[in-house]
Structures are given as C-alpha cells and as structure tokens.
Scaffold this active site. Sequence first.
Site, short mmCIF file in Angstrom:
data_model
loop_
_atom_site.label_atom_id
_atom_site.label_comp_id
_atom_site.label_asym_id
_atom_site.label_seq_id
_atom_site.Cartn_x
_atom_site.Cartn_y
_atom_site.Cartn_z
CG ASP A 165 -10.74 -0.58 6.18
OD1 ASP A 165 -9.74 -1.28 6.42
OD2 ASP A 165 -11.89 -0.95 6.45
NE ARG A 217 -4.53 0.77 -1.20
CZ ARG A 217 -4.72 -0.50 -1.63
NH1 ARG A 217 -4.13 -0.92 -2.73
NH2 ARG A 217 -5.48 -1.32 -0.96
CG ASP A 272 -3.48 -7.10 -6.33
OD1 ASP A 272 -4.63 -6.57 -6.34
OD2 ASP A 272 -2.48 -6.48 -5.94
CE LYS A 328 -4.17 -1.70 2.32
NZ LYS A 328 -5.11 -1.44 3.41
#
Length: 185
Positions: free
Chosen positions: A66, A169, A144, A13
């Site tokens: 989140d 994201r 993924d 991330k």
Amino acid sequence: MNEILFLTSNKHKITEAQTILNKYNLKLVSFPGKGEEIQSDSLQEVARICAKRAYLRIKKPLFVEDSGLFIDALNGFPGAYSAFALDKIGCEGILRLLGQERLRGARFECAVAYADKNGTRIFTGAVLGSISTQIFEGEGFGYDPIFIPEGHKQTFSKNFEVKEKISHRSIALEKLAKFLTEKKE
Ligand code: IMP
C-alpha cells in the site's frame, strides 16, 4: 527459483516489483486485487490486514503493498487516501490545491506486508521530494508526473531509471527480497 505471490491488479506495480525481485532470483506471480481494503490512515495497517486475510484464503506465501503521497503543505494529504484523491481530482487537482505555494515538499511512502505460515511482516520505504508546478506526462503511473525526487530535477515520469532505483516501493521490496533470501540460507 522461489515463487512469491503479489496481490495487486496494478500492472505498473507488477513491473516495478519484478525488476527488484528478479535480482534476488525470486519469481513473482501476480494475483489480481488485494482483497477488500480496510479504511485506515495507516498504510502499514491496511497492508498488514489485507495480507493476513489473503493468506488465510490462499495459504501460499504472498505480499500486499500500500502506497501513498504525503504533501507537507496539505498536512500530509492525500496520504492513505491517495487512490481516492487521484480518482476524484487527479494530478491536476493536486496542483490546483497547492496553487502558488512555494513550500512544495512531499514524500512517497510504501508499506509491503508479507505473509506466510509464520505470520505477517512489514517492510517500509520512503522517498523525499517535491511537487512540480506542472504535469510532466511520461512513464510510470499515478502521481509520477508531478513528483520530483530530492536531488533530481525531473519528475519520476521523466526519469524512470531513477524511480526504479530509489522509489519508496523499490526500497521496501529490496528489504523484503533480502529477508526472503536470508531466510532460505
Ligand atoms: P495504492 O497503494 O494502490 O492504494 O496507491 C495509492 C495511490 O497512490 C494510487 O492512486 C496510486 O496511483 C498512487 N501511487 C502509488 N504508488 C505510486 C508511485 O509509485 N508513483 C505514483 N503514484 C503512486
């Protein structure tokens, strides 16, 4: 370059967020963990409360995010319980749950909560797609290897450049970056 804290322990991330925020000249500093997570079906609520609590503790502009995978044929499962499901049954378990189901539609959702002295703001992103019939190991993390974004033939794990551009994201973080850049001007 303006600094912003990202509360997460997830290396993937951090890399994904860095790619986006660098484009806007925003320097991302990671801070381990997003604090104690509350139990809720809403990604937005989880992110908002974590960011609010963290700001009271750290008192520096920060964000928390989140995410979750929502599968249509499983009535939105695992959704807000995506981390738990990944830990317990993994991508393999999700494929088992779906079995031979032909309707494999799914979406990733992301809620980014940004907190500073003015309060907390939420930025959201979503990407539609479907669940593959097998696991494709490659780049990325989490789900993924089984998520094929709409309009593409390969999973995020096999087509990472696409993930960087269109992921849940990326969409939410682009909104945050625009907000922060406009705020400065
Ligand atoms: P959380 O936002 O860290 O709570 O993520 C929830 C779950 O969804 C974790 O198990 C992640 O691995 C998974 N997840 C979150 N974002 C992504 C993503 O971009 N790709 C694949 N899996 C993800």
